[in-house]
Design a protein around this motif. Sequence first.
Motif, PDB file in Angstrom:
ATOM      1  N   UNK A 269       0.836  -1.214   0.000  1.00 18.76           N
ATOM      2  CA  UNK A 269       0.000   0.000   0.000  1.00 18.76           C
ATOM      3  C   UNK A 269       0.864   1.254   0.000  1.00 18.76           C
ATOM      4  N   UNK A 270       1.943   1.272   0.778  1.00 20.85           N
ATOM      5  CA  UNK A 270       2.843   2.427   0.825  1.00 20.85           C
ATOM      6  C   UNK A 270       3.512   2.638  -0.530  1.00 20.85           C
ATOM      7  N   UNK A 271       3.975   1.561  -1.145  1.00 15.29           N
ATOM      8  CA  UNK A 271       4.601   1.669  -2.470  1.00 15.29           C
ATOM      9  C   UNK A 271       3.587   2.150  -3.504  1.00 15.29           C
ATOM     10  N   UNK A 272       2.352   1.665  -3.437  1.00 16.43           N
ATOM     11  CA  UNK A 272       1.316   2.090  -4.389  1.00 16.43           C
ATOM     12  C   UNK A 272       0.995   3.573  -4.235  1.00 16.43           C
ATOM     13  N   UNK A 273       0.908   4.063  -3.012  1.00 14.68           N
ATOM     14  CA  UNK A 273       0.640   5.488  -2.776  1.00 14.68           C
ATOM     15  C   UNK A 273       1.807   6.336  -3.280  1.00 14.68           C
ATOM     16  N   UNK A 274       3.037   5.888  -3.038  1.00 17.05           N
ATOM     17  CA  UNK A 274       4.221   6.612  -3.500  1.00 17.05           C
ATOM     18  C   UNK A 274       4.247   6.704  -5.024  1.00 17.05           C
ATOM     19  N   UNK A 275       3.993   5.606  -5.700  1.00 17.97           N
ATOM     20  CA  UNK A 275       3.984   5.605  -7.165  1.00 17.97           C
ATOM     21  C   UNK A 275       2.840   6.438  -7.725  1.00 17.97           C
ATOM     22  N   UNK A 276       1.686   6.400  -7.066  1.00 18.37           N
ATOM     23  CA  UNK A 276       0.550   7.210  -7.528  1.00 18.37           C
ATOM     24  C   UNK A 276       0.846   8.701  -7.388  1.00 18.37           C
ATOM     25  N   UNK A 277       1.575   9.085  -6.338  1.00 20.80           N
ATOM     26  CA  UNK A 277       1.904  10.504  -6.168  1.00 20.80           C
ATOM     27  C   UNK A 277       3.009  10.946  -7.117  1.00 20.80           C
ATOM     28  N   UNK A 278       3.673  10.013  -7.778  1.00 19.72           N
ATOM     29  CA  UNK A 278       4.735  10.350  -8.727  1.00 19.72           C
ATOM     30  C   UNK A 278       4.194  10.698 -10.111  1.00 19.72           C
TER      31      UNK A 278
END
Length: 182
Positions: free
Chosen positions: A20-29
């Motif tokens: 979930x943390x990786x998905x949020x980070x990639x979405x904010x990129x």
Amino acid sequence: MTADSIALTGNSIVWIVGIAIVAVYLASAIRILREYERAVVFTLGRFAGVKGPGLIIVFPFLQTLARVDLRTIVLDVPTQDLISRDNVSIHVNAVIYFHVVDAERAIIQVEQYIYAMSQLAQTTLRSVLGKHDLDEMLAERDKLNTDIRAILDGQTDAWGIKVSNVEIKHVDIDESMVRAIA
């Protein structure tokens, strides 16, 4: 419930939270730039390139971007008080049309290119018109527009900005001078 099933459940929660943390980070990129925009990207403070338009990826905390609008900007030069060569007090304002041709230079070479353009336009307007008589300002407005545009365009080439047009809008004489002339 055994110790193995509790440990497995704990590992599952860690994996789910990590994903979930990786998905949020990639979405904010993910960033989307319009056709008329470019992004000047800096990686850890160093220039990394110009990107756009369309879908681009800028990794938060590692990269920052500055958006640059490539459309023509209309800059209203506020009224300037000046004295002509024949000592007449005049109030003059103008409008300037310019656009960014090199987003990299517009961001890196000058801090705020629109504000810098405004200040340069005001000083150039005063200096050019101060060298002419009132009659020249009223009769040869097209020539003065061309002269101011050429000066501004030459000075803003280093900033990646192209001045396309300059128009002097109003040349108003001070009321005391109107009475004196009359």
